[in-house]
Design an enzyme around this catalytic site. Structure first.
Site, PDB file in Angstrom:
ATOM      1  N   ARG A   1       0.860  -1.191   0.000  1.00 18.31           N
ATOM      2  CA  ARG A   1       0.000   0.000   0.000  1.00 18.31           C
ATOM      3  C   ARG A   1       0.891   1.234   0.000  1.00 18.31           C
ATOM      4  O   ARG A   1       1.639   1.465   0.949  1.00 18.31           O
ATOM      5  CB  ARG A   1      -0.910  -0.011   1.231  1.00 18.31           C
ATOM      6  CG  ARG A   1      -1.839   1.191   1.345  1.00 18.31           C
ATOM      7  CD  ARG A   1      -2.786   0.987   2.533  1.00 18.31           C
ATOM      8  NE  ARG A   1      -3.738   2.065   2.679  1.00 18.31           N
ATOM      9  CZ  ARG A   1      -3.532   3.157   3.409  1.00 18.31           C
ATOM     10  NH1 ARG A   1      -2.394   3.314   4.052  1.00 18.31           N
ATOM     11  NH2 ARG A   1      -4.471   4.081   3.492  1.00 18.31           N
TER      12      ARG A   1
ATOM     13  N   SER B   1     -12.401  -2.833   0.597  1.00 20.39           N
ATOM     14  CA  SER B   1     -12.692  -2.272   1.920  1.00 20.39           C
ATOM     15  C   SER B   1     -14.187  -2.059   2.060  1.00 20.39           C
ATOM     16  O   SER B   1     -14.831  -1.592   1.130  1.00 20.39           O
ATOM     17  CB  SER B   1     -12.012  -0.912   2.095  1.00 20.39           C
ATOM     18  OG  SER B   1     -10.624  -1.037   1.915  1.00 20.39           O
TER      19      SER B   1
ATOM     20  N   LYS C   1      -4.287   5.935   9.342  1.00 19.63           N
ATOM     21  CA  LYS C   1      -5.222   6.391   8.303  1.00 19.63           C
ATOM     22  C   LYS C   1      -6.239   7.291   8.975  1.00 19.63           C
ATOM     23  O   LYS C   1      -7.149   6.821   9.665  1.00 19.63           O
ATOM     24  CB  LYS C   1      -5.904   5.173   7.658  1.00 19.63           C
ATOM     25  CG  LYS C   1      -6.840   5.535   6.513  1.00 19.63           C
ATOM     26  CD  LYS C   1      -7.312   4.247   5.815  1.00 19.63           C
ATOM     27  CE  LYS C   1      -8.517   4.448   5.016  1.00 19.63           C
ATOM     28  NZ  LYS C   1      -8.730   4.736   3.797  1.00 19.63           N
TER      29      LYS C   1
HETATM   30  N1  3NM Z   1      -7.386   0.873   6.037  1.00 16.01           N
HETATM   31  P1  3NM Z   1      -2.981   0.358  11.711  1.00 16.01           P
HETATM   32  S1  3NM Z   1      -7.651   1.501   8.458  1.00 16.01           S
HETATM   33  C1  3NM Z   1      -4.961   0.934   5.638  1.00 16.01           C
HETATM   34  O1  3NM Z   1     -10.503   1.239   7.621  1.00 16.01           O
HETATM   35  C2  3NM Z   1      -6.126   1.068   6.499  1.00 16.01           C
HETATM   36  O2  3NM Z   1     -10.093   0.568   5.621  1.00 16.01           O
HETATM   37  C3  3NM Z   1      -8.299   1.079   6.957  1.00 16.01           C
HETATM   38  O3  3NM Z   1      -3.415   0.851  10.267  1.00 16.01           O
HETATM   39  C4  3NM Z   1      -9.742   0.964   6.714  1.00 16.01           C
HETATM   40  O4  3NM Z   1      -2.973  -1.118  11.696  1.00 16.01           O
HETATM   41  C5  3NM Z   1      -6.092   1.395   7.851  1.00 16.01           C
HETATM   42  O5  3NM Z   1      -1.601   0.938  11.862  1.00 16.01           O
HETATM   43  C6  3NM Z   1      -4.881   1.659   8.666  1.00 16.01           C
HETATM   44  O6  3NM Z   1      -3.937   0.973  12.673  1.00 16.01           O
HETATM   45  C7  3NM Z   1      -4.649   0.606   9.707  1.00 16.01           C
END
Ligand code: 3NM
Ligand code: MG
Length: 516
Positions: A41, A110, A139
């Site tokens: 990503r 997603s 994010k």
């Molecule tokens: N997508 P971490 S949350 C890439 O909700 C991504 O679709 C998300 O990062 C979504 O594991 C997210 O560091 C980031 O919290 C997740």
């Protein structure tokens, strides 16, 4: 080979997460540690660089038999020979992507709502990334923070569709919450197949070790389940009531520690109730103390009656310590709907830990559940009822089912549920509502009962509550009691008297008394 989504690594090349690490090294170490799928990503690099990095990553993942998925870009997936793509709701449609990709390519998407999830499954998605579970710095432009309750609703809807689809949760998942996420998000007929993480592995000093820990942790149920097996829904109310005196006797023998992070208005009274009931209370607001306290097999009570800006962080530290040890935690969301700050606090607490018991009055429990249409709460007192009996019973059951815990709605009639059954308890006395602290003490009592009686959480809470409410009835019946002022000391005496009987093995005090 079937798609293994159990530990899904999503890469991040930004300085905040990757820092000066080498992405290839991190991904290789993570593969060694056991991640089962990797998504590249990268929201900023140019196409040429994307293809180059993806190709190099693919050389690595191939050696570990781990599929590589490319975020957003179908063209980059094809050019790099990756096994699939991960689409966002604003990217190319699944149908369009499938036209371009080879027929065995993996297509994930997603989803943050039931509508998005159902549509994706119907269009033939191979897996869904469901989130955002928890707010995460990785994010920040997420559409919805949906928590375990939101994931559960989505899993439940897609379990009714006639198609199999993989599922991973994403957003703020780390080693300390992953077991709870898997446990609480599980719907009746469908659980997550895995978890997707970014920072927990990409920002780790030792990605291999962290991946290994994830694998182990995921394979084990959370400590709060291990230490207290969920009792079956069997056992009618007569049998439950009959079992109460023995539970009280066991608790009295065990003399559990109960750590209450309680409001200052009632701390003294609640400590006296706990001592009278044969418990060992400690009132500490200092989250870091919980680590040392949690090892004694006692319980924690979070009572947010006098919340301050410092409270939430302290609560969360303490909840984590008790959850890690599998020791019971009670949430008493005092005045949950009274202010915007309290409404937020409830959300933060619910997202931050597992509560074996959530105990509150009707308005507070409605706020926790999110059933807030026409809900007002002026202060911390309970106010007149807004729901009828059936609605209250349903609320208790629905919240307990959603959180996979025990819920107690207190009032003239109390409603207790474990998500399967609900019982209404008519014990108690009106004088209990005429003094402060009498509701808060129920949280502390039930917390201690959960700690000392681990065989059946439902029965533990029922026993604590009945002991308490029968003592109140005994006190109110005394001729020396003429109002709240004379009631309170008599009430402590009666709690103490039940303690005395229980410690002498006298089980008759509760005979014929339960009104359930
Ligand atoms: N997508 P971490 S949350 C890439 O909700 C991504 O679709 C998300 O990062 C979504 O594991 C997210 O560091 C980031 O919290 C997740
Ligand atoms: Mg996207």
């Amino acid at each position: 080979m079937a798609l293994d989504l159990s530990l899904y690594l999503v890469t991040d090349s930004t300085p905040a997460i990757l820092g000066s690490r080498d992405i290839y090294k991190v991904v290789e170490e993570a593969c060694k540690g056991g991640v089962t799928i990797v998504q590249y990503r990268d929201k900023t690099s140019d196409t040429g660089a994307l293809v180059e990095t993806a190709t190099k990553l693919h050389d690595i993942t191939k050696r570990y038999n781990v599929p590589l998925i490319i975020n957003d870009r179908v063209d980059v997936a094809i050019a790099s020979g990756a096994e699939g793509v991960h689409l966002g709701q604003d990217d190319m449609s699944i149908t369009a992507a499938k036209k371009i990709l080879s027929k065995d390519a993996i297509v994930g998407i997603s989803a943050s709502t039931v509508e998005e999830a159902v549509k994706a499954v119907e269009e033939g998605a191979d897996y869904l990334g469901i989130g955002t579970l928890f707010a995460t710095p990785t994010k920040t432009n997420t559409k919805n923070i949906i928590g375990t309750a939101g994931v559960k609703t989505i899993l439940d809807s897609i379990s009714r569709l006639n198609r199999t689809v993989g599922t991973v949760g994403i957003g703020g998942i780390n080693l300390s919450n992953v077991q709870r996420v898997l446990y609480q998000s599980a719907a009746e007929n469908k659980a997550l197949d895995g978890v997707a993480v970014v920072s927990a592995i990409m920002a780790a000093d030792d990605p291999k070790a962290v991946a290994e820990q994830f694998k182990k942790t995921i394979a084990t149920p959370p400590a709060f389940v291990r230490s207290s097996p969920e009792a079956s829904a069997a056992g009618d109310v007569t049998a439950l009531a009959a079992a109460v005196p023995e539970v009280v006797q066991k608790v009295v023998k065990f003399h559990p520690i109960v750590h209450s992070m309680i409001n200052f208005v009632v701390a003294n009274f609640v400590a006296n109730v706990a001592i009278s009931a044969g418990l060992s209370p400690i009132m500490s607001q200092y989250g870091d103390e919980a680590k040392d306290l949690a090892v004694h097999g006692g319980s924690l009570v979070i009572n947010m009656g006098t919340l301050t800006s410092a409270s939430i962080g302290e609560y969360l530290k303490a909840v984590k310590a008790y959850n890690t040890n599998g020791n019971p935690v009670v949430l008493d969301p005092v005045g949950a709907g009274a202010t915007a700050i309290r409404r937020d606090a409830v959300k933060t607490l619910m997202a931050g830990g597992y509560f074996d018991l959530i105990k509150g009055n009707e308005r507070e429990i409605r706020q926790v559940y999110g059933n807030t249409a026409n809900l007002t709460q002026r202060g911390v007192d309970s106010g007149p009822s807004t729901l009828n009996d059936v609605e209250k019973a349903t609320l208790a059951r629905d919240l307990a089912r959603r959180e996979r815990n025990i819920v107690l709605i207190t009032g003239t009639i109390d409603y207790l549920s474990d998500g399967q059954r609900v019982i209404a308890i008519k014990n108690g006395h009106e004088l209990l509502s005429k003094a402060t602290g009498t509701g808060c003490a129920i949280g502390t009592i039930c917390g201690a009962y959960l700690a000392a009686y681990r065989d059946n959480k439902f029965l533990a809470v029922l026993a604590g509550l009945l002991m308490y409410e029968i003592a109140a009835e005994n006190a109110a019946a005394k001729d020396t009691v003429s109002g709240p002022g004379t009631f309170l000391p008599a009430f402590l005496d009666e709690i103490h008297s039940i303690w005395q009987k229980a410690s002498e093995g006298d089980l008759t005090w509760a005979q014929g008394r339960a009104k359930i």
